[in-house]
Design a protein around this motif. Structure first.
Motif, mmCIF file in Angstrom:
data_model
loop_
_atom_site.group_PDB
_atom_site.id
_atom_site.type_symbol
_atom_site.label_atom_id
_atom_site.label_comp_id
_atom_site.label_asym_id
_atom_site.label_seq_id
_atom_site.Cartn_x
_atom_site.Cartn_y
_atom_site.Cartn_z
ATOM 1 N N GLY A 780 58.733 38.789 -44.680
ATOM 2 C CA GLY A 780 59.982 38.560 -43.944
ATOM 3 C C GLY A 780 60.038 37.196 -43.295
ATOM 4 N N VAL A 781 59.394 36.199 -43.900
ATOM 5 C CA VAL A 781 59.381 34.870 -43.301
ATOM 6 C C VAL A 781 60.622 34.108 -43.748
ATOM 7 C CG1 VAL A 781 56.878 34.902 -43.327
ATOM 8 C CG2 VAL A 781 58.072 33.787 -45.196
ATOM 9 N N PRO A 782 61.020 33.071 -42.993
ATOM 10 C CA PRO A 782 62.171 32.261 -43.408
ATOM 11 C C PRO A 782 61.895 31.558 -44.740
ATOM 12 C CG PRO A 782 61.646 31.900 -41.108
ATOM 13 C CD PRO A 782 60.531 32.703 -41.676
ATOM 14 N N LEU A 783 62.967 31.217 -45.440
ATOM 15 C CA LEU A 783 62.843 30.552 -46.731
ATOM 16 C C LEU A 783 62.404 29.101 -46.541
ATOM 17 C CD1 LEU A 783 64.630 33.063 -47.335
ATOM 18 C CD2 LEU A 783 65.839 31.683 -49.047
ATOM 19 N N ASP A 784 61.610 28.646 -47.507
ATOM 20 C CA ASP A 784 61.243 27.239 -47.621
ATOM 21 C C ASP A 784 60.706 26.700 -46.285
ATOM 22 O OD1 ASP A 784 60.881 24.914 -49.058
ATOM 23 O OD2 ASP A 784 62.846 24.096 -48.498
ATOM 24 N N THR A 785 59.776 27.425 -45.666
ATOM 25 C CA THR A 785 59.130 26.969 -44.421
ATOM 26 C C THR A 785 57.619 27.010 -44.607
ATOM 27 O OG1 THR A 785 59.120 29.220 -43.538
ATOM 28 C CG2 THR A 785 60.986 27.814 -42.954
ATOM 29 N N VAL A 786 56.936 26.094 -43.899
ATOM 30 C CA VAL A 786 55.477 26.047 -43.964
ATOM 31 C C VAL A 786 54.916 27.179 -43.088
ATOM 32 C CG1 VAL A 786 53.410 24.694 -43.437
ATOM 33 C CG2 VAL A 786 55.433 23.564 -44.378
ATOM 34 N N ARG A 787 54.044 27.982 -43.673
ATOM 35 C CA ARG A 787 53.484 29.143 -42.976
ATOM 36 C C ARG A 787 51.957 28.981 -42.856
ATOM 37 N NH1 ARG A 787 57.212 31.231 -40.261
ATOM 38 N NH2 ARG A 787 55.875 33.071 -40.028
ATOM 39 N N ASN A 788 51.459 29.083 -41.644
ATOM 40 C CA ASN A 788 50.009 28.986 -41.377
ATOM 41 C C ASN A 788 49.417 30.386 -41.284
ATOM 42 O OD1 ASN A 788 50.361 26.283 -41.222
ATOM 43 N ND2 ASN A 788 50.023 26.111 -39.014
ATOM 44 N N SER A 789 48.251 30.554 -41.928
ATOM 45 C CA SER A 789 47.559 31.841 -41.871
ATOM 46 C C SER A 789 46.845 32.005 -40.542
ATOM 47 C CB SER A 789 46.518 31.922 -43.003
ATOM 48 O OG SER A 789 45.408 31.096 -42.684
ATOM 49 N N ASN A 790 46.308 33.187 -40.338
ATOM 50 C CA ASN A 790 45.361 33.379 -39.236
ATOM 51 C C ASN A 790 44.088 32.573 -39.502
ATOM 52 O OD1 ASN A 790 45.122 35.452 -41.398
ATOM 53 N ND2 ASN A 790 43.199 35.935 -40.321
ATOM 54 N N THR A 791 43.351 32.289 -38.416
ATOM 55 C CA THR A 791 42.097 31.522 -38.533
ATOM 56 C C THR A 791 40.923 32.486 -38.649
ATOM 57 O OG1 THR A 791 43.002 29.711 -37.225
ATOM 58 C CG2 THR A 791 40.613 29.812 -37.420
ATOM 59 N N VAL A 792 40.020 32.221 -39.648
ATOM 60 C CA VAL A 792 38.830 33.052 -39.826
ATOM 61 C C VAL A 792 37.597 32.181 -39.578
ATOM 62 C CG1 VAL A 792 39.949 34.608 -41.457
ATOM 63 C CG2 VAL A 792 38.722 32.612 -42.318
ATOM 64 N N THR A 793 36.507 32.841 -39.132
ATOM 65 C CA THR A 793 35.227 32.148 -38.933
ATOM 66 C C THR A 793 34.278 32.558 -40.049
ATOM 67 O OG1 THR A 793 35.533 32.078 -36.543
ATOM 68 C CG2 THR A 793 33.292 31.766 -37.360
ATOM 69 N N ILE A 794 33.734 31.571 -40.777
ATOM 70 C CA ILE A 794 32.867 31.832 -41.923
ATOM 71 C C ILE A 794 31.458 32.133 -41.416
ATOM 72 C CG2 ILE A 794 31.903 30.853 -44.039
ATOM 73 C CD1 ILE A 794 34.924 31.532 -44.092
ATOM 74 N N SER A 795 30.859 33.215 -41.916
ATOM 75 C CA SER A 795 29.504 33.604 -41.534
ATOM 76 C C SER A 795 28.732 34.013 -42.768
ATOM 77 C CB SER A 795 29.552 34.762 -40.525
ATOM 78 O OG SER A 795 30.149 35.903 -41.116
ATOM 79 N N GLY A 796 27.400 34.146 -42.601
ATOM 80 C CA GLY A 796 26.578 34.602 -43.709
ATOM 81 C C GLY A 796 26.031 33.488 -44.570
ATOM 82 N N LEU A 797 26.373 32.212 -44.299
ATOM 83 C CA LEU A 797 25.857 31.082 -45.083
ATOM 84 C C LEU A 797 24.534 30.613 -44.487
ATOM 85 C CD1 LEU A 797 29.099 28.924 -45.486
ATOM 86 C CD2 LEU A 797 28.164 30.561 -47.120
ATOM 87 N N THR A 798 23.638 30.148 -45.329
ATOM 88 C CA THR A 798 22.432 29.487 -44.841
ATOM 89 C C THR A 798 22.450 28.011 -45.169
ATOM 90 O OG1 THR A 798 21.225 29.953 -46.882
ATOM 91 C CG2 THR A 798 21.103 31.605 -45.132
ATOM 92 N N THR A 799 23.470 27.557 -45.884
ATOM 93 C CA THR A 799 23.656 26.137 -46.184
ATOM 94 C C THR A 799 25.141 25.891 -46.387
ATOM 95 O OG1 THR A 799 22.925 24.316 -47.602
ATOM 96 C CG2 THR A 799 23.394 26.402 -48.687
ATOM 97 N N ASN A 800 25.547 24.628 -46.463
ATOM 98 C CA ASN A 800 26.955 24.300 -46.669
ATOM 99 C C ASN A 800 27.426 24.842 -48.014
ATOM 100 O OD1 ASN A 800 26.866 22.993 -44.266
ATOM 101 N ND2 ASN A 800 26.671 20.940 -45.131
ATOM 102 N N ALA A 801 28.713 25.260 -48.056
ATOM 103 C CA ALA A 801 29.284 25.825 -49.285
ATOM 104 C C ALA A 801 30.597 25.120 -49.593
ATOM 105 C CB ALA A 801 29.525 27.326 -49.124
ATOM 106 N N PRO A 802 30.926 24.954 -50.916
ATOM 107 C CA PRO A 802 32.210 24.342 -51.272
ATOM 108 C C PRO A 802 33.354 25.311 -50.970
ATOM 109 C CG PRO A 802 31.082 25.117 -53.235
ATOM 110 C CD PRO A 802 30.121 25.304 -52.106
ATOM 111 N N VAL A 803 34.522 24.755 -50.617
ATOM 112 C CA VAL A 803 35.701 25.565 -50.350
ATOM 113 C C VAL A 803 36.898 24.849 -50.969
ATOM 114 C CG1 VAL A 803 35.942 24.480 -48.088
ATOM 115 C CG2 VAL A 803 37.131 26.605 -48.537
ATOM 116 N N SER A 804 37.790 25.613 -51.576
ATOM 117 C CA SER A 804 38.983 25.034 -52.219
ATOM 118 C C SER A 804 40.109 26.044 -52.148
ATOM 119 C CB SER A 804 38.684 24.665 -53.678
ATOM 120 O OG SER A 804 38.317 25.819 -54.428
ATOM 121 N N VAL A 805 41.353 25.577 -52.432
ATOM 122 C CA VAL A 805 42.520 26.438 -52.414
ATOM 123 C C VAL A 805 43.393 26.117 -53.622
ATOM 124 C CG1 VAL A 805 43.858 24.879 -50.957
ATOM 125 C CG2 VAL A 805 44.405 27.304 -50.961
#
Length: 935
Positions: A780-805
């Motif tokens: 139910g968001v407005p048309l043609d608008t930029v929408r930001n997701s909720n913020t999540v905290t990444i856990s469970g890594l023991t080293t840096n990991a690549p991230v992409s979208v």
């Protein structure tokens, strides 16, 4: 204005303020055209609104040559002006400001005044009014009525034109005077009228009421006027206070002056008729029943006359300031002298008469003591342990405390006599003076422990001399004990000589072994009498056997006891022990430490029994299973240890009936606990070697083996890596294995076993796959608008990991709150957010897929269903605010918003929208308000 100097027609334009236009050669008004040489150009524009002298300028451009036309409006706003503030103004009176001259206006301007105190203005020399008109260069004043309350401000505001404004502030003065102090009066006469010093009151602008209250019927006098309890006083006038002082000494009377709330006390303290302390010197050794006069004392520290009186023994009287008239009471002043006299106590026993003189409550005693015929206490030391029927002399005492000679006598037991001052003539009575010496003697009693007493009397004071005869109890009696005696044998003590006795004493004996005693060379018996200096021996029969048994005989002489002890031979040793040995090698001869046997008085048997073929050695003799041993000899035991680990064997050694054990325990091949450090964040498929551990707690070699994942091997004491081997105490141990493949945090574990004691070595690869996370879908968001997701905290890594979208709606990600990007690297504990643009079509979903180290999650955004269609209608426009010409839209323009579709329509119908623009020099936005309505 004619144009000249051009040979060809030229273009002409006009620009600037006030919608300027030009007219060429009297033609129509326009903003541009063509002009020829000799033609005229006229310019017109709309002047600036208002009357504040604003200017509008039009610029005419003829073929690049410009000329300006400026129009300035009338100016009724003056230059800044101000009125000086006035303070300390009398209440309810007119206060007129200073004169100011108005400048900076080009036409007459309106002037008015508002505010407190019914303010008015005067233009030039005109009449006073609340409004008027003023021209440039004219003067202006303002007046108002000051407040009827002290320290209160009235403010009049004067406005000239429509903008300029100046305040005239008038503050009333105080109706309370400044603080004032009235000096206190001390040492005043009692019950007298006392007047204060004069004080001048300041700080008030109006006359104020003044009154006085308090003790002593106080009154005030204003500026030297009559005395009263109330009045009115003005600033600069003087004030005095008077009151009647107290009728008591050192008493304070206080009057409080109140000048319209400002208080000040006037205190009057009366003087003192009490003198400083004074002392009369006592008189000792006075004749009895005689009139005795004291020393003279002088009164000090009095400011008023005081009352003097005398009471006490001997009909006392006083003489004031040397008067020959003696009285029992009177009046005395500071600096005058005082004496006292009384009649001394009759007799010669040192009687005391005391007179007490009282001057206004301060007292002093005059003491007179008569001559004394009673001596100070004296004492003769008791003499004890004296011979019977013997003449005994006391210590010598010195008589003191007498004022004259007195009689001395003696009575009592043993025909007592006294000697005065060391005389060789002993008498029963005489005369003695102060400082003489005195001794007494008597004959002691015929019975032991009997007291004879002589009583000596000096004047009326008695003292006893006691003589106590001796007793029949001897001094110390000691019989040496006999040890290592033969069993069942009569044993006789050494002789003991009696001492310290003054009379013969009874002797008796008791105890085991049929004891008897012998006095001197007399017969043996169990009772008798002994005198000082005679000898005494004891005998008894010893205990039978060789176990060291004892028998004691107790002899009693005149109540004093002494023991004689006989101990038989002893073949039972003192306690001994062998130290246990542990951790020894298997099947090995083990010898104990040597122990020294004590407590024997004769040699005794020794033997050994037990496991491991035990033997004993006494001194340096050969090893055997039995033998004999004497007191002070050493003893060792040996046996063969067991053939199995952690097994004990015990030998029992018996000496003269006392048995003790020697235990030998074999060692162990099991080490103390050991541990290998876990490796985390390891590389994939890599050989890792553990930390080095050292074996401890082993007394025998142990076996080593290893098992587990990653093809583990061990290295013993730095040797080659293999599947196992043998290890001893103090040697080192390491383990190595190959880590798991991949980067998913997989562990390979090796288990090392040393003679049953195990430890693990774990190698865990690094982990680039995070724990599960999710983004909340939005609908139910407005048309043609930029929408930001909720913020999540990444856990469970023991080293840096690549991230992409990836996905529709131009998605981007933000790592740790940073900039928006398509891809990057993320660390454990960092935050992650995704954004995308919603569809321009209603009820349409767009999905962005975020991948972290191989774990993908989606963020879905679905637009609201299209509503309408409607058309956009202008509602109005204005500057935001609440003033004139401004508006403040209601919440429907912010909370109920329509969506504008790509085709220009809108929805839902009835919704609103507002846009904002800003213009220079205006802090408030310009609003454009629209509404979606049915077509």
């Amino acid at each position: 204005m004619p144009i000249d100097g051009i040979t060809l027609p030229a273009s002409v334009t006009v620009s600037g303020d006030g919608s300027p236009m030009i007219s060429i050669a009297g033609g129509a008004w326009t903003t541009s055209g063509t002009v020829s040489d000799g033609q005229t150009i006229a310019v017109r524009l709309t002047s600036d609104p208002g009357t504040n002298g604003g200017s509008n300028t039009a610029t005419v451009n003829v073929a690049g040559v410009t000329a300006g036309f400026t129009v300035t409006t009338i100016d009724t706003t003056p230059n800044a002006f101000s009125f000086a503030e006035q303070s300390n103004v009398v209440m309810s009176e007119f206060a007129t400001s200073g004169t100011v001259t108005i400048s900076g206006i080009t036409a007459p301007a309106s002037v008015q005044v508002t505010g407190e105190g019914s303010p008015q203005i005067q233009v030039g020399t005109g009449t006073w009014a609340t409004t008027g008109t003023i021209s440039n260069g004219q003067t202006l004043r303002v007046r108002l009525t000051a407040s009827d309350t002290a320290l209160t401000e009235h403010v009049a505001s004067v406005s000239v034109g429509s903008v300029s404004k100046a305040d005239f502030a008038v503050t009333t003065g105080s109706d309370v005077p400044d603080a004032f102090d009235i000096a206190p009066v001390v040492r005043a006469p009692m019950s007298s009228t006392v007047t204060s010093a004069s004080v001048t009151l300041t700080g008030m602008v109006v006359p104020v009421p003044v009154s006085v209250t308090g003790d002593g019927a106080p009154q005030i006098s204003i500026n030297g006027g009559t005395w009263a309890s109330t009045g009115t006083i003005s600033a600069g006038q003087s004030l005095r206070v008077r009151l009647t002082s107290s009728d008591s000494t050192l008493d304070e009377t206080v009057a409080t002056v109140n000048a319209n709330g400002m208080l000040s006390d006037f205190s009057v303290t009366t003087g003192s008729d009490v003198p400083a302390d004074f002392v009369f010197t006592p008189v000792n050794g006075a004749p009895g029943n005689s009139l005795i006069t004291s020393n003279s004392v002088t009164m000090a520290a009095m400011s008023l006359p005081g009352n003097v009186s005398v009471t006490g023994d001997g009909a006392p009287q006083v003489s004031i300031n040397g008067s020959t008239t003696w009285v029992t009471s009177g009046t005395i002043s500071n600096g005058q002298s005082l004496r006292v006299r009384l009649t001394s106590d009759p007799g010669t026993n040192g009687g005391l008469q005391t007179a007490t003189v009282d001057v206004s409550g301060i007292t002093s005693a005059f003491k007179v003591t008569t001559i004394d015929t009673t001596p100070a206490a004296y004492a003769f030391t008791t003499k004890s342990a004296q011979l019977l029927n013997t003449l005994v002399t006391s210590n010598t005492v010195t008589i003191s405390g007498l004022g004259t000679s007195v009689p001395v006598s003696v009575t009592g037991d043993g025909s007592p006599r006294i000697s005065i001052n060391g005389s060789t003539t002993w008498v029963t009575s005489g005369t003695i003076s102060n400082g003489d010496t005195l001794a007494v003697r008597l004959t002691s009693s015929l019975s032991q422990q009997t007291t004879s007493t002589a009583t000596v009397s000096v004047g009326s004071v008695d003292s006893d001399f006691d003589v106590i005869t001796g007793d029949a109890v001897p001094g110390s009696i000691v019989f040496a004990s006999v040890g290592n005696a033969a069993g069942d044998t009569v044993i006789t003590s050494a002789a003991a000589t009696m001492s310290g006795m003054t009379i013969p004493a009874a002797v008796s004996i008791s105890g085991a072994g049929s004891p008897q005693f012998q006095i001197g060379s007399g017969a043996w018996g169990t009772s008798g009498t002994i005198s000082n200096g005679q000898t005494l021996r004891v005998r008894l029969t010893s205990v039978a056997g060789t176990a060291g048994g004892s028998r004691t005989a107790t002899v009693t002489v005149g109540g004093k006891q002494a023991g004689f002890t006989v101990t038989t031979i002893d073949r039972t040793p003192a306690d001994f022990s062998f130290t246990t040995k542990s951790g020894v090698a298997l099947s090995t001869d083990v010898t104990s430490a040597s122990v020294t046997i004590t407590g024997l008085t004769a040699s005794t048997s020794v033997s050994v029994t037990g496991s491991g073929s035990p033997e004993i050695q006494t001194g340096t003799d050969t090893w055997a299973t039995s033998g004999s041993i004497s007191n002070g000899e050493t003893l060792k035991v040996r046996l063969t240890s067991a053939g199995t680990v952690s097994t004990s064997r015990t030998a029992t050694v018996t000496v003269g009936g006392v048995s003790r054990t020697f235990t030998v325990t074999t060692g162990t091949n099991v080490p103390a606990a050991y541990a290998f450090t876990t490796v985390t964040n390891a590389s994939s498929s890599t050989l890792y070697t553990s930390n080095t551990v050292t074996m401890s707690g082993m007394t025998l070699p142990g076996t080593v083996s290893v098992s587990g994942s990653g093809s583990p091997k061990v290295s013993i004491n730095g040797g080659a890596f293999g599947s196992g081997g043998t290890i001893t105490n103090g040697q080192t141990l390491r383990v190595q294995l190959t880590s798991a493949s991949g980067t998913s945090g997989t562990s390979n574990v090796a288990t090392v076993n040393v003679s049953g004691r195990t430890a693990t070595y774990t190698v865990k690869t690094r982990d680039t796959v995070p724990n599960a996370f999710s983004f909340t879908s939005q609908t139910g968001v407005p048309l043609d608008t930029v929408r930001n997701s909720n913020t999540v905290t990444i856990s469970g890594l023991t080293t840096n990991a690549p991230v992409s979208v990836s996905g529709t709606g131009d998605p981007e990600i933000s790592i740790g709150g940073g900039s928006w990007v398509k891809s990057g690297t993320i660390s454990n504990g960092q935050t992650l957010q995704v954004r995308q643009t919603s569809s321009a079509v209603g009820s349409t979903a767009r999905i962005a897929t975020v991948t972290v180290g191989g774990l993908a999650r989606t963020f879905s955004v679905t637009t609201l269903a299209r509503q309408g269609p409607g058309v956009i209608q202008l509602v109005g426009s204005c500057f935001l605010g609440t003033g004139a010409g401004q508006c403040n839209p209601g919440p429907e323009y912010f909370n109920n918003l329509y969506t504008r579709y790509a085709d220009g329509s809108c929805g839902p119908i009835g919704a609103y929208s507002q846009s904002r623009t800003y213009v220079p020099n205006n802090p408030m936005p310009y609003l454009t308000l629209t509404k979606c309505v049915a077509p």
